[in-house]
Design an enzyme around this catalytic site. Structure first.
Site, short mmCIF file in Angstrom:
data_model
loop_
_atom_site.label_atom_id
_atom_site.label_comp_id
_atom_site.label_asym_id
_atom_site.label_seq_id
_atom_site.Cartn_x
_atom_site.Cartn_y
_atom_site.Cartn_z
N ASP A 136 30.18 35.82 -17.65
CA ASP A 136 31.48 36.03 -18.27
C ASP A 136 32.15 37.18 -17.52
O ASP A 136 31.66 37.62 -16.46
CB ASP A 136 31.35 36.26 -19.79
CG ASP A 136 30.67 37.58 -20.14
OD1 ASP A 136 30.24 38.31 -19.23
OD2 ASP A 136 30.58 37.89 -21.35
N HIS A 137 33.25 37.68 -18.07
CA HIS A 137 33.98 38.77 -17.41
C HIS A 137 33.11 40.01 -17.24
O HIS A 137 33.14 40.67 -16.21
CB HIS A 137 35.24 39.12 -18.22
CG HIS A 137 34.95 39.41 -19.66
ND1 HIS A 137 34.58 38.41 -20.54
CD2 HIS A 137 34.91 40.56 -20.37
CE1 HIS A 137 34.37 38.94 -21.73
NE2 HIS A 137 34.55 40.25 -21.65
N CYS B 191 25.88 38.34 -18.53
CA CYS B 191 26.96 38.78 -19.42
C CYS B 191 26.72 40.27 -19.68
O CYS B 191 25.94 40.90 -18.96
CB CYS B 191 27.03 37.94 -20.70
SG CYS B 191 25.61 38.04 -21.80
N THR C 114 25.19 41.96 -22.10
CA THR C 114 23.82 42.26 -22.52
C THR C 114 22.80 41.23 -22.05
O THR C 114 21.59 41.49 -22.13
CB THR C 114 23.74 42.27 -24.06
OG1 THR C 114 24.18 40.98 -24.53
CG2 THR C 114 24.60 43.36 -24.66
N GLY C 115 23.24 40.05 -21.65
CA GLY C 115 22.35 38.93 -21.36
C GLY C 115 22.03 38.14 -22.62
O GLY C 115 21.50 37.03 -22.55
N GLY D 87 24.11 36.96 -25.27
CA GLY D 87 24.96 35.80 -25.55
C GLY D 87 24.62 34.64 -24.62
O GLY D 87 24.47 33.49 -25.07
N HIS E 233 3.80 32.26 -17.64
CA HIS E 233 3.34 31.72 -18.93
C HIS E 233 4.35 30.80 -19.62
O HIS E 233 3.95 29.92 -20.37
CB HIS E 233 3.03 32.87 -19.90
CG HIS E 233 1.81 33.65 -19.52
ND1 HIS E 233 1.25 34.61 -20.33
CD2 HIS E 233 1.03 33.62 -18.39
CE1 HIS E 233 0.18 35.13 -19.73
NE2 HIS E 233 0.04 34.56 -18.55
N ASN E 234 5.63 31.03 -19.40
CA ASN E 234 6.65 30.29 -20.15
C ASN E 234 7.46 29.32 -19.30
O ASN E 234 8.32 28.61 -19.82
CB ASN E 234 7.63 31.26 -20.85
CG ASN E 234 6.91 32.38 -21.58
OD1 ASN E 234 6.92 33.53 -21.12
ND2 ASN E 234 6.25 32.08 -22.67
N ARG F 37 25.49 45.46 -18.60
CA ARG F 37 25.65 46.76 -19.26
C ARG F 37 24.30 47.37 -19.61
O ARG F 37 24.23 48.43 -20.23
CB ARG F 37 26.52 46.60 -20.51
CG ARG F 37 27.94 46.18 -20.19
CD ARG F 37 28.73 45.80 -21.43
NE ARG F 37 30.11 45.44 -21.09
CZ ARG F 37 30.90 44.70 -21.86
NH1 ARG F 37 30.47 44.24 -23.02
NH2 ARG F 37 32.12 44.42 -21.47
N ARG G 199 -3.34 26.24 -20.35
CA ARG G 199 -3.05 26.44 -21.78
C ARG G 199 -1.58 26.72 -22.04
O ARG G 199 -1.06 26.43 -23.13
CB ARG G 199 -3.93 27.57 -22.34
CG ARG G 199 -3.62 28.95 -21.81
CD ARG G 199 -4.64 29.99 -22.25
NE ARG G 199 -4.27 31.34 -21.86
CZ ARG G 199 -4.42 31.84 -20.62
NH1 ARG G 199 -4.92 31.09 -19.65
NH2 ARG G 199 -4.07 33.09 -20.36
N HIS G 200 -0.91 27.26 -21.03
CA HIS G 200 0.52 27.58 -21.21
C HIS G 200 1.38 26.31 -21.27
O HIS G 200 2.43 26.31 -21.88
CB HIS G 200 0.99 28.50 -20.09
CG HIS G 200 0.19 29.76 -20.02
ND1 HIS G 200 0.16 30.67 -21.04
CD2 HIS G 200 -0.65 30.23 -19.05
CE1 HIS G 200 -0.65 31.67 -20.71
NE2 HIS G 200 -1.16 31.42 -19.51
N ARG H 100 1.55 25.15 -24.77
CA ARG H 100 2.43 26.00 -25.58
C ARG H 100 3.92 25.68 -25.33
O ARG H 100 4.70 25.64 -26.29
CB ARG H 100 2.11 27.47 -25.31
CG ARG H 100 0.73 27.81 -25.86
CD ARG H 100 0.14 29.08 -25.32
NE ARG H 100 -1.24 29.22 -25.79
CZ ARG H 100 -2.11 30.09 -25.30
NH1 ARG H 100 -1.76 30.91 -24.33
NH2 ARG H 100 -3.34 30.13 -25.78
C1 RB5 Z 1 31.55 40.73 -23.92
O1 RB5 Z 1 32.19 41.88 -24.37
C2 RB5 Z 1 30.10 40.73 -24.39
O2 RB5 Z 1 30.05 40.53 -25.76
C3 RB5 Z 1 29.31 39.66 -23.66
O3 RB5 Z 1 29.39 39.91 -22.29
C4 RB5 Z 1 27.84 39.59 -23.98
O4 RB5 Z 1 27.23 40.83 -23.84
C5 RB5 Z 1 27.47 38.92 -25.22
O5 RB5 Z 1 26.29 38.74 -25.54
#
Ligand code: RB5
Length: 148
Positions: free
Chosen positions: A7-8, A64, A66-67, A69, A97-98, A108, A131-132, A135
């Site tokens: 995203d942005h 994004c 935080t990763g 979303g 494993h996954n 961020r 085994r993985h 799962r």
């Molecule tokens: C955008 O502000 C923010 O919410 C998005 O990039 C992400 O972190 C959502 O999980």
């Protein structure tokens, strides 16, 4: 081929990683977004994940803020096993494993150098099976509506 999306908030880190992957000889395809104008992560994450499930791309890297979303959206796509990582240990084990096929990063949360280290580890490690496999098959059963 590695699918990329952001995203942005993840745009600048995605472009940085795109350049980094190219320098290491990886082919990438960017599924957007294509600017820092505010947008909705699910749209672009979904498009990159579909490229993985239809076989166009082997793996995807989503960025994004935080990763989180991106990983939530990605894990709604049937066949996707997405992990959000902010350190290399989880990135390694998510492959071993996954059998994770999508990596989500938070621009961020991690700096560019840490993101590259996580990405290297994620790309260089393989699924161990055994085994993985049982799962991850059970996880797929959940996706297919089976009662466990
Ligand atoms: C955008 O502000 C923010 O919410 C998005 O990039 C992400 O972190 C959502 O999980």
């Amino acid at each position: 081929m590695i699918a990329l999306a952001s995203d942005h908030a993840g745009y600048a880190l995605k472009k940085d990683l795109e350049e980094y992957l190219a320098s290491k000889g990886y082919e990438t395809k960017d599924f957007g977004t294509f600017s820092e104008e505010s947008c909705d992560y699910a749209v672009y994450g979904y498009r990159a994940c579909r490229a993985v499930t239809d076989g166009t791309c082997e793996k995807a890297v989503l960025v994004c803020g935080t990763g989180i979303g991106m990983s939530l959206a990605a894990n709604k796509v049937k066949g996707i096993r997405c992990v959000v990582c902010s350190e290399p240990f989880s990135a390694k084990l998510s492959r071993n494993h996954n059998d994770s096929n999508v990596l989500a990063l938070g621009s961020r949360v991690v700096g560019s150098e840490l993101a590259k280290m996580i990405l290297d580890v994620w790309l260089e490690n393989d699924f161990e099976g055994g085994r993985h496999q049982r799962r991850i098959d059970l996880v797929a059963d959940i996706e297919n509506g089976k009662e466990l």
